[in-house]
Design a protein around this motif. Structure first.
Motif, PDB file in Angstrom:
ATOM      1  N   LEU A  79     -14.603 -73.810 -34.676  1.00  0.00           N
ATOM      2  CA  LEU A  79     -13.640 -72.938 -34.016  1.00  0.00           C
ATOM      3  C   LEU A  79     -12.402 -73.727 -33.598  1.00  0.00           C
ATOM      4  CD1 LEU A  79     -12.727 -70.237 -32.947  1.00  0.00           C
ATOM      5  CD2 LEU A  79     -14.074 -70.687 -30.866  1.00  0.00           C
ATOM      6  N   ILE A  83      -8.536 -73.109 -34.988  1.00  0.00           N
ATOM      7  CA  ILE A  83      -7.395 -72.855 -34.098  1.00  0.00           C
ATOM      8  C   ILE A  83      -6.259 -73.819 -34.428  1.00  0.00           C
ATOM      9  CG2 ILE A  83      -6.607 -72.960 -31.693  1.00  0.00           C
ATOM     10  CD1 ILE A  83      -9.497 -71.953 -30.946  1.00  0.00           C
ATOM     11  N   LEU A  97      -8.944 -64.537 -36.892  1.00  0.00           N
ATOM     12  CA  LEU A  97      -9.744 -63.490 -36.251  1.00  0.00           C
ATOM     13  C   LEU A  97     -10.992 -63.165 -37.067  1.00  0.00           C
ATOM     14  CD1 LEU A  97      -6.944 -61.085 -34.947  1.00  0.00           C
ATOM     15  CD2 LEU A  97      -8.329 -62.715 -33.625  1.00  0.00           C
ATOM     16  N   ARG A 100     -13.422 -65.917 -36.415  1.00  0.00           N
ATOM     17  CA  ARG A 100     -13.971 -65.775 -35.051  1.00  0.00           C
ATOM     18  C   ARG A 100     -15.039 -64.690 -35.030  1.00  0.00           C
ATOM     19  NH1 ARG A 100     -10.463 -68.282 -30.843  1.00  0.00           N
ATOM     20  NH2 ARG A 100     -11.914 -67.362 -29.371  1.00  0.00           N
ATOM     21  N   ASN A 101     -14.823 -63.634 -35.805  1.00  0.00           N
ATOM     22  CA  ASN A 101     -15.803 -62.547 -35.864  1.00  0.00           C
ATOM     23  C   ASN A 101     -17.099 -62.961 -36.565  1.00  0.00           C
ATOM     24  OD1 ASN A 101     -14.253 -60.704 -34.438  1.00  0.00           O
ATOM     25  ND2 ASN A 101     -13.264 -59.912 -36.265  1.00  0.00           N
ATOM     26  N   GLN A 104     -18.678 -65.766 -33.532  1.00  0.00           N
ATOM     27  CA  GLN A 104     -19.184 -65.239 -32.261  1.00  0.00           C
ATOM     28  C   GLN A 104     -20.645 -64.780 -32.352  1.00  0.00           C
ATOM     29  OE1 GLN A 104     -19.751 -61.889 -31.002  1.00  0.00           O
ATOM     30  NE2 GLN A 104     -20.046 -62.631 -28.919  1.00  0.00           N
TER      31      GLN A 104
END
Length: 124
Positions: A79, A83, A97, A100-101, A104
């Protein structure tokens, strides 16, 4: 075909999918990043599945939980690198995004696995 225990774990299957996604995403990174973020992201993603697999081969719950902790650390490393890749313009917001999905729910599964292993260790 025989399947080893780790291959049956949903968390390992999700880690495998994340690794594939990371490899595809980093294909478009600049050549100058071959030994930088590209390498770091790929190594960390491979580490997730590898540590899940290795952890399942350990007999003690304490050792298993240790490998799950390393796994979680590798996921957070990914992660962080994503970024940075976004900040440098190597990926767009939509790609960040999307990753990230994927990260998570995998983080929750890794934490659940680690918590389960830690609880078994305390029962001893």
């Amino acid at each position: 075909m025989y399947q080893f225990g780790f291959e049956k774990l949903e968390v390992w299957q999700d880690a495998r999918k994340l690794t594939t996604a990371i490899y595809k995403l980093t294909e478009k990174f600049p050549e100058s990043e071959k030994f930088g973020l590209t390498n770091q992201l790929r190594r960390a993603s491979v580490s997730i599945g590898a540590n899940i697999a290795e952890g399942t081969s350990r007999f003690s719950a304490k050792e298993q939980a240790h490998f799950s902790s390393i796994t979680y650390g590798s996921l957070m490393e990914i992660l962080n690198h994503l970024i940075i890749a976004f900040d440098l313009g190597f990926i767009v917001e939509e790609e960040l995004l999307s990753m990230r999905n994927k990260i998570q729910p995998l983080s929750i599964k890794i934490n659940n696995l680690r918590n389960s292993q830690s609880a078994r260790d305390k029962k001893g």
